[in-house]
Motif scaffolding. Structure first.
Motif, mmCIF file in Angstrom:
data_model
loop_
_atom_site.group_PDB
_atom_site.id
_atom_site.type_symbol
_atom_site.label_atom_id
_atom_site.label_comp_id
_atom_site.label_asym_id
_atom_site.label_seq_id
_atom_site.Cartn_x
_atom_site.Cartn_y
_atom_site.Cartn_z
ATOM 1 N N ASN A 57 0.837 -1.211 0.000
ATOM 2 C CA ASN A 57 0.000 0.000 0.000
ATOM 3 C C ASN A 57 0.869 1.257 0.000
ATOM 4 O O ASN A 57 0.571 2.232 -0.691
ATOM 5 C CB ASN A 57 -0.927 -0.006 1.225
ATOM 6 N N PHE A 61 0.889 4.098 -3.007
ATOM 7 C CA PHE A 61 0.474 5.470 -2.703
ATOM 8 C C PHE A 61 1.635 6.458 -2.624
ATOM 9 O O PHE A 61 1.514 7.608 -3.041
ATOM 10 C CB PHE A 61 -0.325 5.509 -1.396
ATOM 11 N N ASP A 62 2.771 6.004 -2.088
ATOM 12 C CA ASP A 62 3.913 6.908 -1.890
ATOM 13 C C ASP A 62 5.043 6.692 -2.884
ATOM 14 O O ASP A 62 5.973 7.498 -2.951
ATOM 15 C CB ASP A 62 4.474 6.756 -0.463
#
Length: 269
Positions: A57, A61-62
């Motif tokens: 995740n 996302f990053d």
């Protein structure tokens, strides 16, 4: 490996301890470590799977994560590893995970070719494991049986709370529940990018000594892996290091009992 199995794992050297500390430091730059009360094998594996899902995740996302655990079945043998770093790379409008390994060195000198070769094999194995869990259905029955796990056993209260706090799901009660989420996470991932990247850092000041990019050579990796697994599966005897790697004997904890070292000493005399 044979000496280690017979005589036990040797103590970590100072250089190994510095390397481990550096990896911990890199991990804590992007991840928060949490102390957990692990009470069973199921709890322990649940934490690994949670770390993978949380790491993925973060990657999506990053754009980057570190210390990502991977596990998979290769040539009938379960392999477990931790990828130092995964970056989301974009090539021609397509995003693919770039697998990165960081090696620390005690001397400001480039690694030898055998050292580079071993590092390449490790990272290629990680790509193989990554691509395998992305494209194939995770063999949960074999996984549970091999590691002696009880998939329906309730995870401890501390682990269940950790799963909720990690944002993974409130309905996860067992390892079997978590495996379903793990499978779903794997299916959302693209194949790992090639080339792969190895970074070499100087331990003294963490300066970058160099980087090596190389392509994934599946045929070479499979041949090397099969050769190693032949020993692990009892299909061949242990072998001495090749001639171009005899320098390792100077740093080996088992040199005093090794026939190879004795033979080399006799030849020098």
């Amino acid at each position: 490996m044979e000496f280690m199995l017979i005589r036990g794992r040797p103590e970590k050297t100072a250089a190994m301890k510095v390397g481990s500390a550096r990896h911990t430091e890199l991990e804590t730059e992007v991840l928060v470590r949490v102390e957990l009360d692990i009470r069973s094998k199921e709890d322990s594996w649940a934490v690994r799977l949670v770390n993978f899902i949380v790491g993925v995740n973060q990657l999506l996302f990053d754009g980057m994560t570190r210390e990502l655990p991977v596990v998979g079945l290769v040539e009938g043998v379960w392999l477990i590893g931790i990828i130092d770093e995964v970056r989301m790379s974009e090539q021609s409008g397509m995003k693919q995970p770039l697998l990165v390994d960081t090696k620390t060195r005690s001397r400001a000198a480039p690694p030898s070719e055998p050292q580079k070769r071993n590092a390449r094999l490790q990272l290629m194995c990680y790509k193989f494991l990554w691509d395998n869990i992305v494209t194939s259905e995770f063999p949960s029955s074999s996984f549970f049986q091999y590691f002696g796990l009880r998939p329906q056993r309730s995870l401890s209260k501390d682990i269940r709370k950790h799963i909720v706090d990690s944002g993974i799901g409130k309905k996860v009660q067992s390892l079997n529940d978590l495996i379903k989420l793990y499978r779903s996470t794997c299916k959302s991932l693209p194949l790992a990018h090639t080339p792969l990247l190895i970074r070499y850092e100087l331990q003294a000041d963490r300066s970058l000594l160099g980087e090596e990019e190389f392509s994934f050579d599946k045929s070479w990796m499979e041949n090397r892996l099969r050769w190693h697994l032949q020993y692990w599966l009892g299909k061949r005897a242990a072998d001495f290091v090749p001639e171009d790697e005899c320098w390792k004997c100077q740093h080996c904890s088992f040199s005093a009992v090794c026939p190879k070292v004795k033979l080399l000493s006799q030849e020098e005399e």
